[in-house]
Design an enzyme around this catalytic site. Structure first.
Site, PDB file in Angstrom:
ATOM      1  N   CYS A  76      -5.050  -2.543   3.133  1.00 29.83           N
ATOM      2  CA  CYS A  76      -4.923  -2.411   4.571  1.00 29.83           C
ATOM      3  C   CYS A  76      -6.233  -2.697   5.289  1.00 29.83           C
ATOM      4  O   CYS A  76      -6.809  -3.763   5.144  1.00 29.83           O
ATOM      5  CB  CYS A  76      -4.358  -1.030   4.891  1.00 29.83           C
ATOM      6  SG  CYS A  76      -3.702  -0.825   6.559  1.00 29.83           S
ATOM      7  N   LYS A 132      -9.024   3.408  -2.316  1.00 29.51           N
ATOM      8  CA  LYS A 132      -9.469   2.921  -1.019  1.00 29.51           C
ATOM      9  C   LYS A 132     -10.778   3.608  -0.653  1.00 29.51           C
ATOM     10  O   LYS A 132     -10.866   4.839  -0.649  1.00 29.51           O
ATOM     11  CB  LYS A 132      -8.390   3.207   0.023  1.00 29.51           C
ATOM     12  CG  LYS A 132      -8.571   2.532   1.370  1.00 29.51           C
ATOM     13  CD  LYS A 132      -7.351   2.787   2.251  1.00 29.51           C
ATOM     14  CE  LYS A 132      -7.400   2.039   3.564  1.00 29.51           C
ATOM     15  NZ  LYS A 132      -6.176   2.257   4.368  1.00 29.51           N
ATOM     16  N   GLU A 148       0.845  -1.193   0.000  1.00 28.88           N
ATOM     17  CA  GLU A 148       0.000   0.000   0.000  1.00 28.88           C
ATOM     18  C   GLU A 148       0.887   1.251   0.000  1.00 28.88           C
ATOM     19  O   GLU A 148       1.897   1.324   0.714  1.00 28.88           O
ATOM     20  CB  GLU A 148      -0.893   0.004   1.245  1.00 28.88           C
ATOM     21  CG  GLU A 148      -1.832   1.205   1.294  1.00 28.88           C
ATOM     22  CD  GLU A 148      -2.601   1.310   2.599  1.00 28.88           C
ATOM     23  OE1 GLU A 148      -3.744   1.777   2.565  1.00 28.88           O
ATOM     24  OE2 GLU A 148      -2.056   0.930   3.659  1.00 28.88           O
TER      25      GLU A 148
END
Length: 319
Positions: free
Chosen positions: A163, A129, A45
């Site tokens: 994540c 995200k 990430e």
């Protein structure tokens, strides 16, 4: 693709806040992975240009005063820019798929993005995200309903989350319903000193492992070690230095039965981890348990959104 093939995950740090030199390093890793037989390489990430650790330590005003906020914006990836083109060309030159974790710059806005380029250099997936963490929201915007895609590739159905998205059962279920065979669970570095278990490598590796079992898919979990010089940059007082440590690299690849497939590297060590993917193993896992098929109870509970994910068609060739 029905024959076994090799994949790899990255456990290496970028050149912090330096997009061009980080892309130079990425191209070296891409070449190395392809030379060792990998058909896909997955990066952590926010690998480009690095994770903004000051959000956990110093706050945004400190970063503004130090010039780090502006520097981060300038070094984020523009998908129409030169550095993105270099990565796409490297994927084509080495006939390898590249899934890059990056800060995406669009005007004055930043997003936590994942970008999949196939072995011809063509973009197959770009996502943001959906919900950055509360501290990350001070730097990054949110994604939207379009940011949960699973795409057809020459290697199978590929999807990705970043994540803490893996802590969200509904987001995971949306991915499972789209028949992933390969999932990239991208993490930054497990380098924060928090309460035991809260943000530990063991906790998040367990989440990646569970994802593999629930989805009946291979999970590639890249993770970057944090260099000591980055800790020194963002920790300018002793109390801040107590909250962040060097290392924190814990990359792994999990099979559809949840078993780890790689011997871990040391948390401070850089390298690539390789594993062989066998599509027939995915088929066997789905025969035993299939959330998108015979193990579903969509008549009782169903995930609905802008697209009714409970009624997604099977991908071409799937049974």
């Amino acid at each position: 693709m029905h024959s076994p093939f090799m994949v790899c995950v990255v456990q290496a740090a970028p050149v912090y806040l330096d997009l061009e030199r980080s892309v130079d390093k990425a191209l070296t890793l891409i070449e190395q992975a392809a030379g060792d037989g990998a058909k896909l390489i997955a990066f952590p990430e926010l690998w480009l240009p690095g994770y903004p650790w000051w959000v956990w330590l110093n706050g945004i005003e400190w970063a503004h005063q130090k010039g780090l906020s502006q520097r981060y914006l300038e070094q984020a990836l523009d998908f129409e820019g030169l550095q993105a083109g270099r990565i796409a060309r490297a994927a084509a030159d080495h006939r390898i798929q590249v899934l890059m974790g990056t800060a995406e710059r669009e005007g004055e806005h930043l997003y936590i993005a994942q970008w999949l380029v196939d072995e011809t250099g063509r973009t197959l997936l770009r996502r943001r995200k959906l919900k950055p963490g509360p501290l990350e929201l001070k730097v990054f915007g949110e994604g939207g309903a379009q940011d949960l895609p699973v795409v057809n590739t020459a290697l199978g159905r590929v999807g990705a989350l970043a994540c803490a998205e893996h802590r969200h059962p509904l987001l995971k279920h949306a991915m499972h319903l789209q028949h992933e065979t390969l999932h990239v669970a991208a993490w930054p570095s497990f380098a924060l000193n928090q309460a035991p278990g809260m943000l530990s490598a063991d906790t998040f590796l367990a989440i990646s492992r569970t994802y593999a079992v629930e989805g009946g898919c291979y999970v590639l979990a890249p993770c970057a070690p944090l260099p000591a010089e980055v800790v020194a940059l963002v920790c300018d007082t002793p109390d801040k230095a107590l909250r962040l440590h060097a290392g924190g690299g814990h990359a792994q690849i999990f099979a559809p039965d949840g078993e780890p497939m790689c011997t871990p590297l040391a948390p401070t060590q850089e390298g690539l981890l390789f594993a062989q993917v066998d599509p027939q193993i995915v088929t066997r896992a789905r025969n035993a348990f299939d959330l998108s098929g015979h193990s579903s109870r969509s008549d009782v509970v169903r995930l609905q959104g802008p697209t009714d994910l409970g009624k997604l068609p099977l991908p071409e060739g799937a049974r």
